[in-house]
Design an enzyme around this catalytic site. Structure first.
Site, PDB file in Angstrom:
ATOM      1  N   HIS A 178      45.732 120.223  71.662  1.00 11.11           N
ATOM      2  CA  HIS A 178      46.023 121.326  70.737  1.00 11.11           C
ATOM      3  C   HIS A 178      44.827 122.286  70.777  1.00 11.11           C
ATOM      4  O   HIS A 178      43.687 121.840  70.918  1.00 11.11           O
ATOM      5  CB  HIS A 178      46.154 120.837  69.284  1.00 11.11           C
ATOM      6  CG  HIS A 178      47.465 120.188  68.940  1.00 11.11           C
ATOM      7  ND1 HIS A 178      47.541 119.036  68.176  1.00 11.11           N
ATOM      8  CD2 HIS A 178      48.743 120.543  69.207  1.00 11.11           C
ATOM      9  CE1 HIS A 178      48.813 118.703  68.009  1.00 11.11           C
ATOM     10  NE2 HIS A 178      49.569 119.594  68.630  1.00 11.11           N
ATOM     11  N   CYS A 272      42.702 119.033  61.941  1.00  4.28           N
ATOM     12  CA  CYS A 272      44.073 118.519  62.067  1.00  4.28           C
ATOM     13  C   CYS A 272      44.635 118.095  60.719  1.00  4.28           C
ATOM     14  O   CYS A 272      45.837 118.154  60.488  1.00  4.28           O
ATOM     15  CB  CYS A 272      44.119 117.318  62.998  1.00  4.28           C
ATOM     16  SG  CYS A 272      43.628 117.649  64.682  1.00  4.28           S
TER      17      CYS A 272
HETATM   18  N1  ARG Z   1      48.806 112.061  66.838  1.00  4.60           N
HETATM   19  C1  ARG Z   1      48.963 113.472  66.605  1.00  4.60           C
HETATM   20  C2  ARG Z   1      49.648 114.108  67.812  1.00  4.60           C
HETATM   21  O1  ARG Z   1      49.384 113.710  68.911  1.00  4.60           O
HETATM   22  C3  ARG Z   1      47.660 114.115  66.320  1.00  4.60           C
HETATM   23  C4  ARG Z   1      47.769 115.540  65.921  1.00  4.60           C
HETATM   24  C5  ARG Z   1      46.438 116.228  65.750  1.00  4.60           C
HETATM   25  N2  ARG Z   1      46.577 117.494  65.165  1.00  4.60           N
HETATM   26  C6  ARG Z   1      45.951 118.611  65.522  1.00  4.60           C
HETATM   27  N3  ARG Z   1      46.105 119.681  64.818  1.00  4.60           N
HETATM   28  N4  ARG Z   1      45.252 118.679  66.624  1.00  4.60           N
HETATM   29  O2  ARG Z   1      50.441 115.010  67.686  1.00  4.60           O
END
Ligand code: ARG
Length: 280
Positions: A178, A272
């Site tokens: 992300h 996150c």
């Molecule tokens: N386990 C989640 C996923 O893979 C983690 C999300 C992390 N969020 C973020 N905004 N980077 O989607």
């Protein structure tokens, strides 16, 4: 006076109080793997995750921010990563549409919260996008990630909906899937980022737009130091990112390290777990 030169040139910083949305990790676990951080073979300490999360929330409140909470839902262990639940700019809400079916139900769950809490301008998206995990606002424009989760076609949808220019950036390192794991907005015109997480073209775009950006080392990126939240003065980030903490201090920010190690096992940290309700 000799020795005070650096101090004298530090810009004055002002913290702007924010309204944030968070989701308690009551059902947090790592029962599937959709990013390289997640190992379902290693048990997660949910009580510890809850304690770390509470400390993050307390930190925000002690800095004068308002924290709203959305009820977690059983069976949605990643719902704690509220940044992915939607994108909110100028009080307008672009819903999230997740790449992986394990998280699909989070999209409507978050939108329902917005509908119930007085948000009127809500768009259920046509294209896959993982909310403020991939959409970051810097002043009057939006930086938008793609490469792993958010479909590049969503960038045009976001531009049309928010009426703000969207600059697309392509991620290439699976550990930084992300945009908010590779780049952090510090103020209206300052960012910090990890160049190696981006394609050469996107690196060039960032260099052109932000020639004075703080660049993260491999070590700081590897502890998710860029998964940070800034209110313009205070920057909350993983405490293990000691290099970034020093760089931020040198620029006149007030870095505050926190321990979210248990939540990192799901592939997320400070940013996150935090969705800024911009303009609301
Ligand atoms: N386990 C989640 C996923 O893979 C983690 C999300 C992390 N969020 C973020 N905004 N980077 O989607």
């Amino acid at each position: 006076m000799p020795g005070t030169d650096v101090l004298d040139h530090r810009p004055a910083r002002t913290a702007v109080p924010r309204r944030l949305l968070m989701c308690r990790p009551r059902y947090f676990e790592v029962s599937y793997s959709i990013n390289p951080w997640m190992d379902p073979a290693k048990p997660v300490d949910t009580a510890l995750a809850l304690a770390q999360w509470e400390r993050l929330r307390d930190t925000y409140e002690s800095l004068g921010h308002t924290v709203e909470v959305i009820d977690p839902l059983p069976g949605l262990p990643d719902m704690v990563y509220a940044a992915n639940g939607a994108t909110v700019f100028d009080g307008k809400v672009l819903g999230a549409r997740f790449r992986h079916m394990e998280r699909t139900a989070e999209g409507p769950a978050y939108l329902e919260w917005f509908a119930r809490n007085g948000f009127e301008d809500i768009l259920w998206p046509e294209h896959i996008n993982e909310g403020a995990g991939d959409y970051l606002r810097v002043g009057g424009l939006i930086l938008a990630g793609t490469g792993f989760r958010t479909d590049p076609r969503s960038h045009a949808e976001a531009q049309e909906f928010f009426g703000l220019p969207v600059v697309g950036l392509t991620l290439i390192n699976p550990k930084h899937y992300h945009l908010d794991t590779a780049l952090s907005v510090l103020s209206q015109d300052e960012i910090m980022y990890y160049p190696q997480a981006f394609t050469p073209g996107s690196q060039a775009v960032l260099r052109n737009m932000f020639p004075n950006a703080i660049l993260a080392s491999d070590q700081d990126a590897a502890v998710f130091g860029l998964n940070a939240f800034s209110d313009g003065m205070n920057v909350i980030l993983p405490e293990a990112a000691t290099g970034l903490i020093g760089q931020l201090r040198d620029r006149g920010f007030n870095p505050l390290g926190v321990d979210l190690a248990e939540l990192l096992r799901g592939g997320g940290s400070v940013k996150c777990c935090t969705l800024e309700l911009h303009g609301a």
